[in-house]
Design a protein around this motif. Structure first.
Motif, mmCIF file in Angstrom:
data_model
loop_
_atom_site.group_PDB
_atom_site.id
_atom_site.type_symbol
_atom_site.label_atom_id
_atom_site.label_comp_id
_atom_site.label_asym_id
_atom_site.label_seq_id
_atom_site.Cartn_x
_atom_site.Cartn_y
_atom_site.Cartn_z
ATOM 1 N N ALA A 119 0.833 -1.210 0.000
ATOM 2 C CA ALA A 119 0.000 0.000 0.000
ATOM 3 C C ALA A 119 0.867 1.259 0.000
ATOM 4 O O ALA A 119 0.418 2.335 -0.413
ATOM 5 C CB ALA A 119 -0.917 0.000 1.220
ATOM 6 N N ASP A 120 2.121 1.132 0.442
ATOM 7 C CA ASP A 120 3.016 2.286 0.539
ATOM 8 C C ASP A 120 4.232 2.197 -0.379
ATOM 9 O O ASP A 120 4.867 3.216 -0.665
ATOM 10 C CB ASP A 120 3.498 2.451 1.979
ATOM 11 N N TYR A 121 4.553 0.985 -0.811
ATOM 12 C CA TYR A 121 5.726 0.779 -1.652
ATOM 13 C C TYR A 121 5.340 -0.080 -2.862
ATOM 14 O O TYR A 121 4.392 -0.870 -2.800
ATOM 15 C CB TYR A 121 6.844 0.058 -0.883
ATOM 16 N N ASP A 122 6.102 0.060 -3.935
ATOM 17 C CA ASP A 122 5.883 -0.766 -5.120
ATOM 18 C C ASP A 122 6.411 -2.166 -4.837
ATOM 19 O O ASP A 122 7.597 -2.460 -5.029
ATOM 20 C CB ASP A 122 6.610 -0.156 -6.321
ATOM 21 N N LEU A 123 5.531 -3.047 -4.360
ATOM 22 C CA LEU A 123 5.917 -4.399 -3.987
ATOM 23 C C LEU A 123 4.709 -5.316 -4.119
ATOM 24 O O LEU A 123 3.616 -4.981 -3.673
ATOM 25 C CB LEU A 123 6.427 -4.444 -2.534
ATOM 26 N N SER A 124 4.917 -6.484 -4.728
ATOM 27 C CA SER A 124 3.841 -7.450 -4.903
ATOM 28 C C SER A 124 4.276 -8.820 -4.384
ATOM 29 O O SER A 124 5.465 -9.067 -4.152
ATOM 30 C CB SER A 124 3.464 -7.566 -6.386
ATOM 31 N N TRP A 125 3.307 -9.719 -4.251
ATOM 32 C CA TRP A 125 3.611 -11.083 -3.814
ATOM 33 C C TRP A 125 4.490 -11.798 -4.833
ATOM 34 O O TRP A 125 5.358 -12.588 -4.466
ATOM 35 C CB TRP A 125 2.319 -11.846 -3.567
ATOM 36 N N ASP A 126 4.291 -11.512 -6.102
ATOM 37 C CA ASP A 126 5.133 -12.106 -7.138
ATOM 38 C C ASP A 126 6.590 -11.683 -6.969
ATOM 39 O O ASP A 126 7.505 -12.465 -7.249
ATOM 40 C CB ASP A 126 4.647 -11.715 -8.537
ATOM 41 N N ASP A 127 6.813 -10.445 -6.511
ATOM 42 C CA ASP A 127 8.181 -9.995 -6.244
ATOM 43 C C ASP A 127 8.837 -10.853 -5.171
ATOM 44 O O ASP A 127 10.025 -11.192 -5.260
ATOM 45 C CB ASP A 127 8.186 -8.534 -5.779
ATOM 46 N N VAL A 128 8.052 -11.208 -4.164
ATOM 47 C CA VAL A 128 8.579 -12.028 -3.065
ATOM 48 C C VAL A 128 8.847 -13.447 -3.555
ATOM 49 O O VAL A 128 9.914 -14.024 -3.279
ATOM 50 C CB VAL A 128 7.599 -12.041 -1.879
#
Length: 289
Positions: A119-128
């Motif tokens: 919600a605050d940073y450009d980050l997704s589950w796929d990135d993880v």
């Protein structure tokens, strides 16, 4: 009772592979241990034994003794306590069920944290997921690596000190059994339990003597007091308690490959301690190289 020592030193009883949050495969970890001059290495991935088979093959090839193990997640209220478990039966039904429950909780917790961070940073589950290997126990270190890959942190340590710190507001706990229950499960599975790095907090957080006595009575074998993250004052107190209760002291690196600055063999365990640990371990056998 003594046993013929088939293992060699130096002895490092705490290291992680890519099955959990290390950066090297189990085989690569064993080869790194050989290069570092270790004679014995324990594979202790978080809540998983999936790396044992691969590490065993590598140990025989590299002529390094492997102590099969695991770092079992436990909790006292909201405080995380890690329990190193050695030479247990990985197919023990009760222990396997609890390991499975903890891994599932870790995964759910990680997904929920990524939603909050996203919600605050450009980050997704796929990135993880891109930072994991198939079957790995997904956890905060993989989120940290994803944050680094996205340019939100300089390295894993920086991610933990900032975005993944509990004060940042994204952290949330996950299910884990009480240490007493975990020790009982490990002993019932023929294993040998040691509390990992128990002195990383201040002296006020040292386990109470009465509680430690209860854990000893349940089968606690020792304390990992030789570890870079243990603080001097609480470590000194725990040495006193270890002597009082007849607990063994271990030393380890807590190696994670490039995931942490810890180096293989920077702390080691005395041969007589490993000898006793092998005597008490009934659930599985060391792999002698």
């Amino acid at each position: 009772m003594a046993v013929a020592r088939q293992f060699q030193g130096p002895i490092d009883l705490h290291a992680h592979s890519s099955v959990s949050d290390g950066t090297e495969t189990p085989a690569e970890l064993v080869r790194a241990a050989a290069v570092a001059g270790l004679g014995t290495i324990a594979l202790t991935d978080h809540d998983s034994t999936a790396g044992w088979a691969e590490a065993s093959v590598a140990a025989r090839a590299e002529r390094v003794t492997l102590i099969p193990g695991m770092e079992f997640s436990t909790r006292v209220q909201y405080a995380s306590v890690h329990l190193l478990a050695y030479l247990f039966d990985p197919a023990d039904p009760a222990l396997l069920a609890e390991m499975t429950r903890v891994r599932a909780a870790r995964l759910t917790r990680a997904e929920q944290m990524v939603v909050r961070i996203g919600a605050d940073y450009d980050l997704s589950w796929d990135d993880v997921l891109a930072q994991t290997t198939p079957g790995a126990t997904v956890g905060r270190p993989h989120i940290a690596d994803a944050l680094v890959a996205r340019g939100h942190a300089l390295n894993r340590s920086a991610a933990f000190a900032d975005i993944l710190h509990w004060k940042a507001g994204y952290f949330q706990p996950h299910y884990a059994p009480d240490p007493l229950r975990a020790i009982e499960l490990v002993r019932a599975a023929g294993g040998v339990p040691v509390i990992a790095h128990p002195a990383t907090r201040g002296i006020g957080d040292v386990v109470e003597e009465s509680r430690l006595k209860t854990l000893v009575e349940a089968g606690l074998f020792g304390l990992e007091l030789e570890h870079r993250e243990n603080m001097p004052e609480p470590t000194a107190r725990l040495y006193e308690l270890a002597a009082k209760f007849g607990l063994f002291v271990t030393g380890s690196s807590d190696y994670h490959g490039t995931g942490k600055p810890n180096r293989l063999g920077e702390n080691t365990t005395a041969p007589e301690v490993l000898e006793r640990l092998i005597i008490e371990g009934r659930g599985s056998e060391p792999v002698y190289g």
